[in-house]
Design an enzyme around this catalytic site. Sequence first.
Site, PDB file in Angstrom:
ATOM      1  N   CYS A 195       0.831  -1.203   0.000  1.00  0.00           N
ATOM      2  CA  CYS A 195       0.000   0.000   0.000  1.00  0.00           C
ATOM      3  C   CYS A 195       0.866   1.254   0.000  1.00  0.00           C
ATOM      4  O   CYS A 195       0.473   2.286  -0.537  1.00  0.00           O
ATOM      5  CB  CYS A 195      -0.953  -0.005   1.191  1.00  0.00           C
ATOM      6  SG  CYS A 195      -0.148  -0.142   2.796  1.00  0.00           S
TER       7      CYS A 195
ATOM      8  N   HIS B 284      -1.403   1.637   7.431  1.00  0.00           N
ATOM      9  CA  HIS B 284      -1.951   1.477   6.084  1.00  0.00           C
ATOM     10  C   HIS B 284      -1.861   2.815   5.365  1.00  0.00           C
ATOM     11  O   HIS B 284      -2.114   3.870   5.947  1.00  0.00           O
ATOM     12  CB  HIS B 284      -3.397   1.001   6.159  1.00  0.00           C
ATOM     13  CG  HIS B 284      -4.009   0.746   4.819  1.00  0.00           C
ATOM     14  ND1 HIS B 284      -3.492  -0.180   3.928  1.00  0.00           N
ATOM     15  CD2 HIS B 284      -5.083   1.297   4.193  1.00  0.00           C
ATOM     16  CE1 HIS B 284      -4.226  -0.189   2.828  1.00  0.00           C
ATOM     17  NE2 HIS B 284      -5.197   0.704   2.963  1.00  0.00           N
TER      18      HIS B 284
END
Length: 990
Positions: free
Chosen positions: A252, A902
């Site tokens: 990510c 994230h």
Amino acid sequence: MTASSRSAAAEPPGLETQRREVESLLRDCELRAGDSWYVVERRWYEQWKEFVETGDQNSSSFPGQIDNTELFEDLDSYHLKERLVENEDFVLVPAEAWHKLLAWYGMVDGQPALERKVVDLPSTLKVEVYPVEIFLCLHSNMDNAITAQFSRADRIHSIQRVMCRAFSVPQGSECRLWMKSSDSSCERLRNVHVSVLDACLSTGMTVIMEMRNADGTWPSSRPQIMRNSVEEQDSYRGQPGVCGLTNLGNTCFMNSALQCLSNTPPLTEYFLRSSYLEELNFTNPLGMKGEIAEAYADVIKQMWSGRHYSVVPRIFKTKVGHFASQFLGYQQHDSQELLSFLLDGLHEDLNRVKNKEYIELRDADGRPDQEVAEEAWRNHRRRNDSVIVDTFHGLFKSTLVCPECRKVSVTFDPFCYLSVPLPVSKDRVMEVFFVSLDPNAKPVQHRVVVPKAGKVSDLCAALSEMTSIPASQMVVADVFNHRFYKIYNADESLSCILDRDDIFVYELSVLGEEEQEEEVLLALYLRERSHYRDYGSGSNSYGTSLFGHPLLLNLPRRSCTREALYTLFLQRLEQEDGERAGPSHTDDSHGDGRPDGGAAAEPRPNLNHTQPSPERGEEAASSTSEGEAEPSSLCGANAVANAAANAAHSANSTNACGSASASASGSANADHGAPSPPERPPRPGEATEEEEEEQKEEAAACSPGSLEGAEQPAKRKTCRKKRKCLFTIQAVNSNGTTERGMGEGGSAVSFSSQPYVAIDWDPDMKKRFYNENEAEKYVKHGSMEVPQQQTTVQLQECIELFTTVETLEEENPWYCPVCKKHQLATKKLDLWSLPEVLIIHLKRFSYTKFSREKLDSIVDFPLRDLDFSGCLLRKNLTNGEPPSRYDLIAVSNHYGGLRDGHYTSYARNKDNGQWYYFDDSKVTYAREEQIVTNAAYLLFYHRQDKIRKPTLPAPSASPAPSAQPANDITSCSNDDAEPGAASCVTMETD
């Protein structure tokens, strides 16, 4: 030139003139790589020499038209015979001489001129009589191959032009070539500017051409997707650039950086126009041979083709890992580190400077800033000239001042992005568990504010204000895996304690004045014995396992015998009612003691009264000696520590498992499992009426004067019979492992260092008297209910901090040219000129020698009209210079902490002006009010004078679901979206 007769040729000069001109050219012309020479049949050339030497133009030795028939295998292909020998079968003449002969005599109709190149072979220059003959074909039709000849000096680009003409490739199509050798292996002909010789192309090889697909992929690399959605994928038409990136496993961070760069208009348009093809630098030793630029181009062209829901950047990920080993594998990384590597790699792969010259940097030496800045920028561009420099590079002024001689050094340095610090609070919020001396109290979770640079004593002082317990009666410890990971001294730095550590603060009892000289801080562990002996280890002892949380006790040294400690611990295990262990508002949902419900911690050490169940009636009876009843209740293990010292002076000298000290009154109802009315356990040395009677019988049976000889063995057995203990006490080390022989003179502990002991529970006793659920409970103090205020800072404050004077660290001193030594100089950075696209890196991650933290402050940054006019050192801009106002175009976000998290991104599409939220393969519409969050990490700003108006209308934010195709934008719920994600629509990917 080709002629059918002598009359078609130009009128030649005199024969003597012909001979003299041609011989002069043959004698004086040198071989130069890349020059053209021509093959002439030797007999024709010899006849021409004889003709011009006779001096008679009407001589019968007239050679006629140039005729190379004898050199060809046949007159259909005009293929040269093999193994022709120079000066025996043919002669070589330079191009100028050839053109003269052709003009004078012409050439037999239909024959091609045999032009040959001079090639620079490793050891010599040579005219290449036999060129490389290769096969050419398209990737889409490899059965249809044509033959062509190329000189070893020809560029690969020449082959590409020939193939485009031969196969009628549409003009403007992006192509790439592959070289296939006889062993069927293929290799990219990446650099079309190298020669056939340097590319190692040889006769018999095949060159394959492929054209990029409309969706941005290449036919040779597109995966074969065996599923029903292929047709849907091929027919999908969406907004170019609105495309997800598949997460390949903790990628990510890469996807977030790529989405931000993808939505940077000048860079993306550069790649979509294929401008990079002419600027690929294959020789730069600092670059990646053009591979990073090509891999990035492939991703961008796929994302902006409008034919993908999501792109799988696997090839790009592989290339990045190949050239930057820190990104190998599938670990989480920093999006800013990936962005820094990518911008540098793209710059070097696209650097227009092929040979970097050495430039000696000069200090300002009092010269005007304008002059020094212009010189620095010119020098930078002499070595660095690429689309990355054009788009992202700016200039700042660096001023160093020596603290000793006051020497001032001024330099101007380029930058690709600004890493700006965030204002850091001097305070720190810590969450700790307080274990008091109150035997009825559970551990209490507190939230305290302490100095970030403070000591453990500051933590105790802050907790003292909340609890009214003197800080001198507290000891702080890090508890991990049922053990004390570390017991802190009061003068240790708080920076050694991380936010993720489970910190317990224990209240200690105050000993009498006569006992203080022999005071011992005793660490107590809870262990459970296994049912079986550990024969495999070579010993005859039971194996043990730790459970619960350890405790700390303050007691006099003379009370550290096993007998005294057993009595002391047993006294503290008594409690009238387990339900009194804590208030009714304890938090059972977070047994780990963390407000966020993170990883579960070990059960809190708390023993609670529990009666045996009916089905365990027999087992309970068998494990309890005759006349021995179960204690009605046992208090939390923290109570062991709470009053240990207070009871220590009353401990009497019984054996470690004395019959009295292990017994208690009361029994269970075997029929219904109902608890009997609670009775207190017997005090040490105190027996019940039944036990007193039994003791009398045992005494009589063991008496030497006893005359009942027939009953003597049985009574002796009864005499030897020992009652079962709740636990035993062992000296252990800091890991909770039993240390044999550690005791000193009958003591249960060793005093050579921090003393540790363990209570070893019999497994049956633990099951009957240790309530796991009750042990996990704790109380939240009111400070835990007060929400932590979110700190908000302005972006302007961060930029001002960037330009603040600072002193260099000891690890990074500056060498003063006047003092001739390294100095901790003061340093100040000022912005001089800004790029078209300005990247601002918010330094949320703070790393020092002792601490690591992430700053979750909200940075309030503008979406429009970010004005740097007040920050630029150069206040007066001349005519034609760009303004200093910027609009936001993209944001990279980071959610989570230091060790995990994230990455996502917000970006504004350059074509329709709409904001989107990119979460790996998922893309949603976004509203402007959602963009400013405490997760913002990288900010991308575009200078207003370079921003073009959207060419497409903004899409509707609320399309009707019933009117949408199956794979188009559909309305959705957003229950599982990341913070900040839009809740109106979604564009799902594979």
